[in-house]
Design a protein around this motif. Structure first.
Motif, short mmCIF file in Angstrom:
data_model
loop_
_atom_site.label_atom_id
_atom_site.label_comp_id
_atom_site.label_asym_id
_atom_site.label_seq_id
_atom_site.Cartn_x
_atom_site.Cartn_y
_atom_site.Cartn_z
N CYS A 57 31.38 -31.10 -40.24
CA CYS A 57 32.15 -29.98 -39.68
C CYS A 57 31.26 -29.21 -38.71
N SER A 103 25.90 -33.00 -43.66
CA SER A 103 26.12 -31.58 -43.95
C SER A 103 24.79 -30.92 -44.30
N ARG A 104 24.45 -29.86 -43.55
CA ARG A 104 23.21 -29.13 -43.90
C ARG A 104 23.26 -28.68 -45.35
N THR A 134 30.02 -27.76 -47.87
CA THR A 134 31.17 -27.38 -47.06
C THR A 134 32.45 -27.99 -47.64
N GLN A 177 22.65 -23.68 -36.99
CA GLN A 177 21.73 -24.79 -37.25
C GLN A 177 20.89 -25.09 -36.02
N GLU A 234 27.79 -19.85 -30.42
CA GLU A 234 27.53 -19.16 -31.69
C GLU A 234 26.48 -18.07 -31.53
N ALA A 262 27.08 -19.22 -43.07
CA ALA A 262 26.28 -20.46 -43.06
C ALA A 262 27.07 -21.63 -43.65
N VAL A 284 31.07 -22.79 -44.94
CA VAL A 284 32.49 -22.48 -45.06
C VAL A 284 32.96 -22.98 -46.43
C1 F1P Z 1 28.77 -26.86 -41.09
C2 F1P Z 1 29.05 -25.58 -40.29
C3 F1P Z 1 27.97 -25.30 -39.25
C4 F1P Z 1 28.30 -24.04 -38.47
C5 F1P Z 1 28.63 -22.85 -39.37
C6 F1P Z 1 29.54 -23.23 -40.50
O1 F1P Z 1 27.97 -26.65 -42.20
O2 F1P Z 1 30.27 -25.80 -39.64
O3 F1P Z 1 27.89 -26.34 -38.33
O4 F1P Z 1 27.20 -23.72 -37.65
O5 F1P Z 1 27.43 -22.29 -39.84
O6 F1P Z 1 29.17 -24.48 -41.13
P1 F1P Z 1 27.32 -27.84 -43.04
O7 F1P Z 1 28.42 -28.64 -43.67
O8 F1P Z 1 26.51 -28.69 -42.09
O9 F1P Z 1 26.46 -27.14 -44.07
#
Ligand code: F1P
Length: 356
Positions: free
Chosen positions: A50, A100-101, A105, A154, A232, A347, A349
């Motif tokens: 995402c 996903s960081r 999410t 990110q 952003e 950070a 969602v």
């Molecule tokens: C994905 C993401 C980020 C965006 C924002 C919300 O998060 O959409 O790309 O910058 O901070 O979340 P992730 O799934 O990579 O943790």
């Protein structure tokens, strides 16, 4: 409290060290990945994420198919939750790569759940949190915990996950691995040093009021990420396009207050530079990024970044990013924004279930 933007700047500058960690993590997982790849055969590969990690998926999918020959697509995770039949081939084996960081999410977690329910295949997670739900749900995970950030947007996490995805594609294709990338961190360090001032001057230039980032194939995802960082962090008008698509309508927006940033590819750089030069002739400011200075020889003397990495082409997409992250950082600071805490953003969602 940290000074405005201090985390973002430190995270951008720390990328060489964290990329070195990514190479070490990949080295420690390479044998397991080889076993995994030998044990399974896939008819298709889907990358998902995402926001930033969807854009990373676009780059990952382009690299993966080009190198392995296996049909590979990228989808935003929400599409795989609501419309899985549009993505997965019937009666086929799929490899789902969830990027996903946070690993938390909602859409990405639920995309993996839907995949487990209706599709056949395996899941690889790429991220920065080894204790996350997406890691628990995966058959194999590539994680660099030290790439986590204090900042919401990110930067080093994105680039570190890109290093992992580039390695994943090359390794599965037998095209190369971490052993050929020992110089990658130091090339990043040189680019951050050599082009910091140029990024600052362009980022702080208030004569510029809109930003377009152009990239083709595996660099389209990187152009999208550069666009998102600018949006952003600095709340500036910023868009991304496939490079030659820019002539088909979007160029009507160009003024002398536009910065056109062209990320040039090995295959099409002559034609991509022609787009950049054409916009320059229409009065736009321009910035071109290329592996070799020879790609930029004809004509305009506007801004340029020469990667000069001498690294394999599959490993270079990530090198286009650091200078563009600095551009967004300096623009945010000049606009009075705090790039560590962008307006209206979280950070992660986290939503209630999408399927109830
Ligand atoms: C994905 C993401 C980020 C965006 C924002 C919300 O998060 O959409 O790309 O910058 O901070 O979340 P992730 O799934 O990579 O943790």
């Amino acid at each position: 409290m940290a000074e405005r933007g201090a985390h973002t700047y430190a995270e951008i500058i720390s990328q060489p060290a964290v990329w070195a960690e990514a190479l070490a993590v990949f080295a420690s997982q390479a044998a397991a990945l080889s076993r995994f790849w030998q044990q399974h055969t896939f008819d298709q590969v889907i990358f998902t994420g995402c926001g930033s990690t969807y854009y990373l998926s676009l780059t990952g999918a382009a690299l993966f198919q080009a190198q392995t020959g296996i049909p590979t697509r990228a989808y935003p995770a929400s599409e795989l939750v609501f419309y899985p039949e549009a993505a997965y081939f019937k009666n086929s084996k799929t490899l789902l790569v969830a990027v996903s960081r946070s690993g938390e999410t909602t859409e990405t977690v639920e995309a993996v759940q839907v995949f487990r329910e209706i599709a056949q295949g395996k899941v690889i997670t790429v991220g920065c949190y080894s204790e996350s739900r997406l890691v628990q749900a995966a058959d194999l995970a590539l994680i660099v915990d030290s790439a986590r950030e204090e900042s919401v947007a990110q930067t080093r996490s994105f680039s570190t996950m890109t290093v992992l995805v580039q390695l994943l594609a090359a390794h599965c294709a037998g095209a190369g691995d971490h052993t050929s990338l020992a110089d990658l961190p130091q090339v990043c360090a040189r680019l951050l040093d050599e082009y910091n001032l140029q990024a600052q001057q362009l980022g702080e230039d208030q004569a510029i009021n809109q930003f377009f980032f152009l990239g083709s194939q595996h660099l389209y995802g990187i152009a999208c990420e550069a666009m998102l960082k600018m949006k952003e962090m600095s709340l500036s008008h910023s868009e991304a396009f496939h490079t030659l698509e820019f002539r088909h309508g979007p160029m009507s927006m160009v003024t002398e207050r536009t910065l056109i940033t062209g990320l040039l590819t090995p295959t099409a750089h002559v034609h991509e530079l022609a787009v950049v030069q054409q916009m320059h002739a229409r009065g736009a400011r321009t910035l071109a990024l290329a592996e070799e200075a020879s790609w930029l020889t004809n004509g305009i003397q506007d801004n340029r970044v020469v990667l000069d990495s001498h690294l394999p082409a599959w490993s270079r997409p990530v090198l286009y990013l650091p200078v563009l992250q600095l551009l967004a950082y300096y623009r945010a600071m000049a606009n009075g924004q705090n790039p560590d805490r962008p307006a209206n953003l979280d950070a992660v969602v986290s939503l209630g279930s999408l399927r109830s």
